[in-house]
Scaffold this active site. Structure first.
Site, PDB file in Angstrom:
ATOM      1  N   LYS A   1       0.829  -1.207   0.000  1.00  0.00           N
ATOM      2  CA  LYS A   1       0.000   0.000   0.000  1.00  0.00           C
ATOM      3  C   LYS A   1       0.866   1.261   0.000  1.00  0.00           C
ATOM      4  CE  LYS A   1      -2.735   0.800   3.649  1.00  0.00           C
ATOM      5  NZ  LYS A   1      -2.725   2.134   4.305  1.00  0.00           N
ATOM      6  N   SER A   2       1.902   1.275   0.825  1.00  0.00           N
ATOM      7  CA  SER A   2       2.765   2.452   0.925  1.00  0.00           C
ATOM      8  C   SER A   2       3.389   2.799  -0.423  1.00  0.00           C
ATOM      9  CB  SER A   2       3.881   2.206   1.948  1.00  0.00           C
ATOM     10  OG  SER A   2       3.367   2.053   3.238  1.00  0.00           O
TER      11      SER A   2
ATOM     12  N   GLY B   1      -4.552   8.299   5.862  1.00  0.00           N
ATOM     13  CA  GLY B   1      -3.563   9.232   6.377  1.00  0.00           C
ATOM     14  C   GLY B   1      -2.391   9.396   5.428  1.00  0.00           C
TER      15      GLY B   1
ATOM     16  N   ASP C   1       3.196  -0.840  12.139  1.00  0.00           N
ATOM     17  CA  ASP C   1       1.903  -1.413  11.748  1.00  0.00           C
ATOM     18  C   ASP C   1       1.749  -2.864  12.182  1.00  0.00           C
ATOM     19  OD1 ASP C   1       0.957   0.914  10.613  1.00  0.00           O
ATOM     20  OD2 ASP C   1       1.653   0.413   8.595  1.00  0.00           O
TER      21      ASP C   1
ATOM     22  N   LYS D   1      -3.287   6.475  15.508  1.00  0.00           N
ATOM     23  CA  LYS D   1      -3.575   5.770  14.268  1.00  0.00           C
ATOM     24  C   LYS D   1      -5.078   5.867  13.962  1.00  0.00           C
ATOM     25  CE  LYS D   1       0.517   4.233  13.063  1.00  0.00           C
ATOM     26  NZ  LYS D   1       1.102   4.519  11.738  1.00  0.00           N
TER      27      LYS D   1
ATOM     28  N   ARG E   1      -4.871   2.530  19.156  1.00  0.00           N
ATOM     29  CA  ARG E   1      -4.630   1.096  19.073  1.00  0.00           C
ATOM     30  C   ARG E   1      -4.200   0.488  20.402  1.00  0.00           C
ATOM     31  NH1 ARG E   1      -1.833   0.719  13.041  1.00  0.00           N
ATOM     32  NH2 ARG E   1      -3.801   0.903  11.905  1.00  0.00           N
TER      33      ARG E   1
ATOM     34  N   ARG F   1      -6.242  -2.985  11.093  1.00  0.00           N
ATOM     35  CA  ARG F   1      -5.234  -3.836  11.734  1.00  0.00           C
ATOM     36  C   ARG F   1      -5.772  -4.504  13.002  1.00  0.00           C
ATOM     37  NH1 ARG F   1      -1.697  -3.563   8.076  1.00  0.00           N
ATOM     38  NH2 ARG F   1      -1.159  -1.592   7.070  1.00  0.00           N
TER      39      ARG F   1
END
Length: 423
Positions: A23-24, A92, A310, A337, A341, A383
């Site tokens: 994804k990044s 984000g 992550d 996040k 979390r 996540r």
């Protein structure tokens, strides 16, 4: 509201798993392609709710994105659209990195987000971009945020936190600034932007002490996106803590700035193999986790945190199944996040019978503990949802996950793979 029940795994399974593309890297490839000198090709990109936001953004700027079965072709605009509002949803990465790009364009842009993203901190990007000359307005450093860009100047900036998003935001702004930009300080985080800049003709110097960018536009990209390590982490965990599975996770990104979890697992006596390793633009390989009797470390090396931020939720699950007591500290970033979390993990683990102590900046976990099962709330955090799906597979009674469809932001077919364990 979506919910799904994950029953305990009863039979032994043997599977090869293909995880979604990184994804990044997909975000960065799209953004860089939109300002390149020519047409770019992105192979094996991730299509998820988050990356769709970035596709929409580059289209708003005027770029053309032709989406094929396994390839996107991005044609940059001859001139940018310079006045629009944009909705980032929950992403984000889209928001923070694109802010640097938008700040470099002579225009007027407003970024909005969903309820979760609108609570996440933006001061960390507003400060350096403002120092470069962007005019940015918002309330309490949160979305919605308006950027009046253009006429940026290069700066010498000391990065205070090891955030790849902040670092990348400054780097994108630097491409169209006047004069060199140097970034120092906490630069030791995910380095996908550095690799991509270096491989697309950007004038960049990288060493252990600083990153220096001389204003320059990238040539066209020809980029193949590897599998996402953060997505693979859930199945790595499953292979390590369950005797019932034999898994091969195919073609995963093994960039060392992403695999801090491996360094922790190795010290815990975890067993896994890397097969078919290939050192491409980003290193890739197949990961074969093996059931292991692991021993918890007393403390987690805080220097590794930026390289596994992550993966912390799934690592907590692994350590609840390992021998000994471990203290997680210096994790205050987890409270910023998609949800808090730290609190979400503590609440949900307690609901399924696992004891975990909450700290201001982390947890204390002791194992091994039996997972009874129950009902948890994902808090709309992908996540959290995926971590407790893996917990459900090794539980006694199974786990019901509320708001489970939040996985669509990064791993749309996650639950299809899980369901395949039972077919």
């Amino acid at each position: 509201m979506s919910e799904i029940f994950i029953p305990p795994l009863k039979k032994r399974i043997k599977k090869e798993i293909n995880v979604p593309s990184d994804k990044s890297i997909t975000h960065r490839a799209l953004l860089l392609s939109s300002i390149s000198k020519g047409k770019s090709q992105i192979f094996n990109p991730l299509i998820s709710e988050d990356t769709k936001r970035t596709i929409n953004l580059v289209k708003e700027l005027g770029a053309k994105v032709d989406i094929g079965a396994n390839k996107w072709v991005v044609t940059p605009p001859k001139s940018f659209n310079v006045d629009f509002d944009f909705y980032s949803g929950n992403s984000g990465t889209t928001t923070r990195i694109s802010s640097g790009l938008l700040a470099s364009i002579d225009g007027h842009f407003t970024i909005l987000g969903d309820a979760s993203l609108s609570q996440r901190p933006m001061k960390r990007i507003i400060e350096p971009l403002s120092e470069m000359g962007a005019k940015i307005s918002c309330e309490n450093y949160k979305l919605p945020m308006t950027i009046i860009g253009g006429n940026l100047r290069g700066i010498d900036y000391w990065l205070k936190i090891p955030s790849a998003q902040v670092k990348s935001s400054i780097m994108f702004a630097a491409l169209r600034a006047t004069g060199k930009t140097t970034i120092r300080g906490a630069i030791n985080s995910r380095n996908h932007t550095e690799i991509m800049f270096k491989n697309s003709g950007v004038d960049i110097e990288i060493n252990d002490n600083y990153i220096e960018i001389t204003p320059s536009l990238p040539t066209s990209l020809n980029y193949r996106i590897p599998g996402d390590f953060s997505s693979a982490a859930y199945f790595i965990a499953m292979g390590l803590i369950s005797k019932k599975v034999d898994l091969i996770i195919k073609s995963v990104n093994l960039n060392k700035t992403r695999t801090g979890m491996f360094q922790v697992l190795e010290k815990m006596n975890a067993k896994f193999e890397i097969k078919n390793f290939k050192n491409d633009i980003e290193p890739i390989g197949d990961i074969v986790p093996v059931f292991s009797n692991m021993i918890n470390l007393k403390n987690i090396d805080e220097n590794l945190i930026p390289f596994m931020i992550d993966e912390i939720p799934i690592l907590v699950l692994i350590q609840s199944q390992s021998e000994g007591r471990v203290i997680f500290k210096n994790l205050s970033e987890l409270r910023r996040k998609e949800t808090d979390r730290i609190n979400a993990l503590v609440q949900n683990f307690e609901k399924i019978g696992v004891k975990i102590e909450e700290l201001n900046d982390g947890f204390i976990v002791e194992g091994p503990q039996e997972i009874k099962g129950g009902e948890i709330n994902s808090f709309n955090d992908h996540r959290i949802s995926m971590t407790f799906a893996i917990a459900g597979l090794i539980s006694k009674e199974g786990i019901k996950i509320k708001n489970s469809n939040c996985v669509d932001v990064s791993f749309p077919n996650f639950f299809e793979i899980i369901k395949g364990f039972f077919s």
